[in-house]
Design a protein around this motif. Structure first.
Motif, mmCIF file in Angstrom:
data_model
loop_
_atom_site.group_PDB
_atom_site.id
_atom_site.type_symbol
_atom_site.label_atom_id
_atom_site.label_comp_id
_atom_site.label_asym_id
_atom_site.label_seq_id
_atom_site.Cartn_x
_atom_site.Cartn_y
_atom_site.Cartn_z
ATOM 1 N N ILE A 159 6.787 4.274 -18.758
ATOM 2 C CA ILE A 159 6.840 3.548 -17.496
ATOM 3 C C ILE A 159 5.421 3.232 -17.044
ATOM 4 N N SER A 160 5.320 2.181 -16.244
ATOM 5 C CA SER A 160 4.026 1.803 -15.697
ATOM 6 C C SER A 160 3.738 2.626 -14.449
ATOM 7 N N PHE A 161 2.547 2.438 -13.918
ATOM 8 C CA PHE A 161 2.121 3.231 -12.766
ATOM 9 C C PHE A 161 3.043 3.025 -11.574
ATOM 10 N N LEU A 162 3.366 1.780 -11.237
ATOM 11 C CA LEU A 162 4.172 1.506 -10.049
ATOM 12 C C LEU A 162 5.619 1.948 -10.204
ATOM 13 N N ASP A 163 6.091 2.126 -11.441
ATOM 14 C CA ASP A 163 7.470 2.560 -11.639
ATOM 15 C C ASP A 163 7.722 3.940 -11.049
ATOM 16 N N TYR A 164 6.692 4.746 -10.886
ATOM 17 C CA TYR A 164 6.875 6.072 -10.302
ATOM 18 C C TYR A 164 7.367 6.001 -8.860
ATOM 19 N N ALA A 165 7.187 4.855 -8.179
ATOM 20 C CA ALA A 165 7.638 4.729 -6.791
ATOM 21 C C ALA A 165 9.111 4.375 -6.680
ATOM 22 N N GLY A 199 10.907 8.277 -6.722
ATOM 23 C CA GLY A 199 10.233 7.680 -5.582
ATOM 24 C C GLY A 199 11.186 7.384 -4.447
ATOM 25 N N VAL A 200 10.684 6.715 -3.421
ATOM 26 C CA VAL A 200 11.497 6.449 -2.228
ATOM 27 C C VAL A 200 11.751 4.956 -2.032
ATOM 28 N N PHE A 201 11.337 4.106 -2.989
ATOM 29 C CA PHE A 201 11.482 2.665 -2.810
ATOM 30 C C PHE A 201 12.510 2.109 -3.792
ATOM 31 N N HIS A 202 13.188 1.060 -3.310
ATOM 32 C CA HIS A 202 14.171 0.389 -4.153
ATOM 33 C C HIS A 202 13.474 -0.268 -5.339
ATOM 34 N N ASP A 203 14.184 -0.330 -6.455
ATOM 35 C CA ASP A 203 13.597 -0.897 -7.668
ATOM 36 C C ASP A 203 13.153 -2.341 -7.476
ATOM 37 N N ALA A 204 13.934 -3.108 -6.702
ATOM 38 C CA ALA A 204 13.611 -4.528 -6.515
ATOM 39 C C ALA A 204 12.282 -4.696 -5.778
ATOM 40 N N LEU A 205 12.022 -3.835 -4.781
ATOM 41 C CA LEU A 205 10.760 -3.931 -4.050
ATOM 42 C C LEU A 205 9.572 -3.618 -4.958
ATOM 43 N N VAL A 206 9.730 -2.615 -5.791
ATOM 44 C CA VAL A 206 8.642 -2.264 -6.703
ATOM 45 C C VAL A 206 8.425 -3.378 -7.722
ATOM 46 N N ASN A 207 9.494 -3.956 -8.226
ATOM 47 C CA ASN A 207 9.347 -5.058 -9.183
ATOM 48 C C ASN A 207 8.664 -6.263 -8.557
ATOM 49 N N ASP A 208 8.930 -6.496 -7.266
ATOM 50 C CA ASP A 208 8.247 -7.592 -6.570
ATOM 51 C C ASP A 208 6.734 -7.356 -6.542
ATOM 52 N N VAL A 209 6.336 -6.125 -6.262
ATOM 53 C CA VAL A 209 4.910 -5.823 -6.227
ATOM 54 C C VAL A 209 4.300 -5.963 -7.617
ATOM 55 N N PHE A 261 0.828 -1.207 0.000
ATOM 56 C CA PHE A 261 0.000 0.000 0.000
ATOM 57 C C PHE A 261 0.863 1.259 0.000
ATOM 58 N N ARG A 262 2.012 1.200 0.659
ATOM 59 C CA ARG A 262 2.904 2.364 0.636
ATOM 60 C C ARG A 262 3.464 2.608 -0.762
ATOM 61 N N ILE A 263 3.814 1.529 -1.439
ATOM 62 C CA ILE A 263 4.334 1.674 -2.802
ATOM 63 C C ILE A 263 3.264 2.240 -3.726
ATOM 64 N N ILE A 264 2.028 1.751 -3.603
ATOM 65 C CA ILE A 264 0.937 2.264 -4.430
ATOM 66 C C ILE A 264 0.698 3.738 -4.129
ATOM 67 N N ARG A 265 0.715 4.094 -2.852
ATOM 68 C CA ARG A 265 0.507 5.495 -2.484
ATOM 69 C C ARG A 265 1.633 6.378 -3.004
ATOM 70 N N GLU A 266 2.861 5.901 -2.897
ATOM 71 C CA GLU A 266 3.999 6.667 -3.382
ATOM 72 C C GLU A 266 3.946 6.820 -4.899
ATOM 73 N N ALA A 267 3.565 5.764 -5.617
ATOM 74 C CA ALA A 267 3.458 5.857 -7.070
ATOM 75 C C ALA A 267 2.389 6.865 -7.469
ATOM 76 N N TRP A 268 1.265 6.851 -6.768
ATOM 77 C CA TRP A 268 0.194 7.802 -7.074
ATOM 78 C C TRP A 268 0.641 9.238 -6.805
ATOM 79 N N ARG A 269 1.376 9.441 -5.713
ATOM 80 C CA ARG A 269 1.849 10.786 -5.371
ATOM 81 C C ARG A 269 2.859 11.296 -6.386
ATOM 82 N N ARG A 270 3.806 10.434 -6.759
ATOM 83 C CA ARG A 270 4.835 10.859 -7.704
ATOM 84 C C ARG A 270 4.252 11.094 -9.093
ATOM 85 N N LYS A 271 3.304 10.264 -9.499
ATOM 86 C CA LYS A 271 2.704 10.465 -10.820
ATOM 87 C C LYS A 271 1.927 11.768 -10.867
ATOM 88 N N ARG A 272 1.221 12.085 -9.789
ATOM 89 C CA ARG A 272 0.476 13.337 -9.751
ATOM 90 C C ARG A 272 1.429 14.529 -9.797
#
Length: 676
Positions: A328-334, A340-350, A291-302
């Motif tokens: 890039i896809s939606f989650l890539d913004y995180a 974003g503030v998350f490591h690429d590997a964590l976002v790829n896992d999601v 949920f944090r990754i989704i929220r961060e992706a939404w914030r960065r995309k906006r």
């Protein structure tokens, strides 16, 4: 001068105590004292064994209580004193299963993030027992109710039903409202509490058991989950074989009282094992990070969209130096590299969850079919001959049934809920057979069975189960209404169960065995293969969340089954609201018995479910083709280690598992509540 080796050769192998007499033929050796490390290892091993024993015994008694309720819930609500309409009894049972599985995801999150697994299980048992303790009181008669429905106008209900007033008490007559049934609100509240406790226990007890044996290595972990698997089935067999027998042949009070005592024993055993458990503190949940990754992706995309508008640009590329097609896809913004503030590997896992969620989503029609075992299958069996030998039925008009003016009443010898045991036995036999023999041999001969083929095969068996159930129901109705010239004359067997008379067709309930067996076979293929794909494809950080999602989509399937039943009830399609649960219903009013105003066809409902399963199979074929599931699974196996029975990832060089399936122990552990 003698060397050290010469001295060691002259030193006796066994030391003899000079102060103790021994015979010439007997020599006693004094073992060297064990080192502190060895003693500590022995104590740790004994603690692990004791912890495992307490968890397994706790699981057996908890499963007895669960199946003692779930296996006969439809009969409990459909018979005296409640006499719920059959479709509302089925709806309540499907609701109970849905809440059990959906809350497992929440329970796992609470255990990982807030309470820790030990406290979460303890808290879950408190919820579980607080609801279950009311079941014996719900099965006693004391008060009187004067409702609007003919079958509930002078019914003796439990005194606890006075706590919550049903709509029926107000004198209203709404045949499309499930809460119009006697004591409905209280029963739904109790079932919800029990289901939440069950779901929370289900989410934590298997991972907690894995914590106890995690340090003992792969073989000990595999052995523990084999015993875990057998404990689940022992509890299911006792709950379905013994508790349901007491409920149907004697009364529900002693059945639920025995099950409640078993649940209390389970709690006591779990608490006593605290002296031996390895208890870990909560270390956070992957669900929270998702949920944090989704929220961060939404914030960065906006933010990026506002920046593009401010500069007057129209490009949505990551970097102007990159080619135009580099979107890039939606989650890539995180990700870090995109601001974003998350490591690429964590976002790829999601992002990998997308494929798994799609597979689970197209399996929802399968779960709708699957949950018919404890609902409509049970209802169908209650209206078939529950005798080992043939009994001649009585021929009379439908009005005689509605007035309860029937001939002799038989007492059944067969428990309708027993037939769920056939599903358990199929799993016990076929899971190790396919895991150890069939799949490895086919693979050695160059015919490996892919994941998509196995899932589709299971869906076909589930569809066949519904078709056969429809045919059995058609023949049952034909046996109940044998005359085409006089459609309101029936040939019934009156079976007394707990003070209620069920008007059954003169057709043996043993004809239901094939549909239960086919459901069990479908689980061997679809349920196990679907979970294997999910666990194999999912990254290491997602193992726990995958288990929760598996339960979540299973619960959605149960809720969808509830919705279908409700729609058919409101429209009077195949369940009719005027017959109060009698699935033999026909619209005979006594004035025109040659032309009934309506017919009830539960067989059409089974055919509908077969069509829904066919739709699910077609959707799965599209998903498998779009995501190339089999190739993706092979690639993931090449990139990631294998998984052992506890869900732990292994070194591929040390693994010797056949590629056909995960160990049957963990597969049955995951899907054990979907069976029996």
């Amino acid at each position: 001068m003698s060397s050290p080796s010469d001295l060691s050769e002259r030193r006796p192998l066994l030391h003899r105590n000079p102060n103790r007499r021994t015979s010439r033929s007997t020599v006693y050796a004094t073992p060297p004292p064990a080192s502190p490390a060895v003693l500590g290892e022995r104590r740790a091993r004994r603690r692990t064994r004791a912890a495992s024993v307490f968890i397994l015994l706790c699981l057996v008694f908890e499963r007895i209580a669960f199946y003692g309720l779930a296996g006969n819930l439809v009969l409990f609500l459909n018979k005296d004193p409640f006499k719920w309409d059959s479709y509302y009894a089925v709806t309540a049972s499907l609701f109970f299963f849905g809440v059990c599985f959906v809350t497992s995801l929440v329970g796992g999150w609470l255990a990982d993030s807030i309470f820790g697994r030990f406290k979460a299980i303890l808290f879950s048992f408190v919820i579980y027992i607080s609801g279950y303790i009311l079941m014996p009181f719900l099965s006693t008669k004391s008060g009187m109710i004067h409702g609007s429905k003919p079958e509930t106008r002078n019914v003796s209900l439990p005194s606890v039903c006075k706590w919550v007033r049903s709509h029926d008490d107000n004198g209203t007559d709404n045949d499309t409202d499930p809460f119009d049934e006697p004591c409905a609100w209280l029963i739904y509240i109790v079932l919800t509490i029990i289901a939440i406790g069950t779901g929370f226990v289900k989410a934590s007890i298997a991972p907690f058991g894995s914590d106890q044996v995690a340090r003992e290595g792969q073989q000990v972990t595999l052995s523990f989950f084999n015993w875990f698997y057998w404990s689940v089935n022992i509890g299911a067999l006792i709950g379905l074989g013994v508790i349901t027998y007491v409920q149907q042949q004697h009364n529900f009070f002693f059945g639920y009282l025995t099950a409640a005592i078993c649940l209390g024993v389970a709690l006591v055993l779990f608490v006593l094992g605290r002296f031996f458990y390895t208890v870990r503190s909560p270390d956070g949940s992957v669900l929270t990070n998702i949920f944090r990754i989704i929220r961060e992706a939404w914030r960065r995309k906006r933010q990026r969209r506002y920046a593009i508008r401010a500069t007057g640009g129209t490009s949505d590329r990551v970097d102007e130096a990159e080619p135009a097609e580099a979107q890039i896809s939606f989650l890539d913004y995180a990700k870090h590299r995109h601001g974003g503030v998350f490591h690429d590997a964590l976002v790829n896992d999601v992002k990998e969850l997308k494929k798994i969620i799609c597979v689970f989503a197209v399996l929802i029609p399968y779960w709708v079919v699957y949950f018919q075992m404890q609902t409509t299958f049970l209802l169908q069996g209650l209206h078939m001959r529950l005798m080992y030998t043939h009994k001649s039925g009585s021929v009379h008009n439908l009005s005689a049934i509605l007035q309860n003016a029937t001939s002799t009443t038989d007492h059944p010898k067969i428990v309708a809920a027993w037939f769920s045991i056939f599903d358990v036995m199929v799993l016990i036999i076929l899971l190790p057979l396919f895991d150890r023999i069939v799949y490895p041999r086919l693979e050695r001969r160059g015919y490996p069975v892919s994941i998509s083929h196995r899932i589709l095969t299971g869906m076909v068996f589930a569809m066949l189960a519904m078709v056969i159930a429809g045919v059995v129901e058609y023949k049952r109705l034909e046996a109940f209404w044998p005359s085409h010239d006089q459609p309101c004359l029936n040939h019934s067997i009156n079976q007394s169960i707990g003070g209620s008379v069920f008007y059954a067709a003169d057709m043996s309930v043993l004809w239901q065995i094939p549909q239960y067996v086919l459901i069990g076979i479908s689980e061997v293929f679809t349920s196990v293969a679907g979970l294997q794909f999910a666990v194999s494809v999912a990254p290491a950080s997602m193992k726990g969340i995958i288990m929760g999602l598996f339960y979540l989509f299973s619960g959605i399937g149960s809720f969808l089954g509830t919705a279908i039943i409700t729609i058919l009830t409101v429209t009077n399609t195949w369940f009719h609201s005027l017959d109060y649960g009698n699935i033999n219903c026909r619209g005979c009013n006594g004035t025109d018995d040659k032309h009934p105003s309506y017919f009830c066809h539960l067989d059409y409902y089974f055919y509908l479910l077969a069509g829904i399963e066919l739709f699910g199979a077609l959707m799965f074929m599209l998903v498998a083709r779009k995501f190339q599931l089999d190739r993706h699974l092979r690639d993931s196996r090449a990139r990631t280690p294998l998984v052992d029975a506890s869900g732990e990832f292994l070194d591929p060089s040390s693994a010797r598992r056949p590629s056909g399936a995960l160990p049957h122990s963990i597969q049955r552990n995951v899907s054990e509540d979907l069976s029996s």
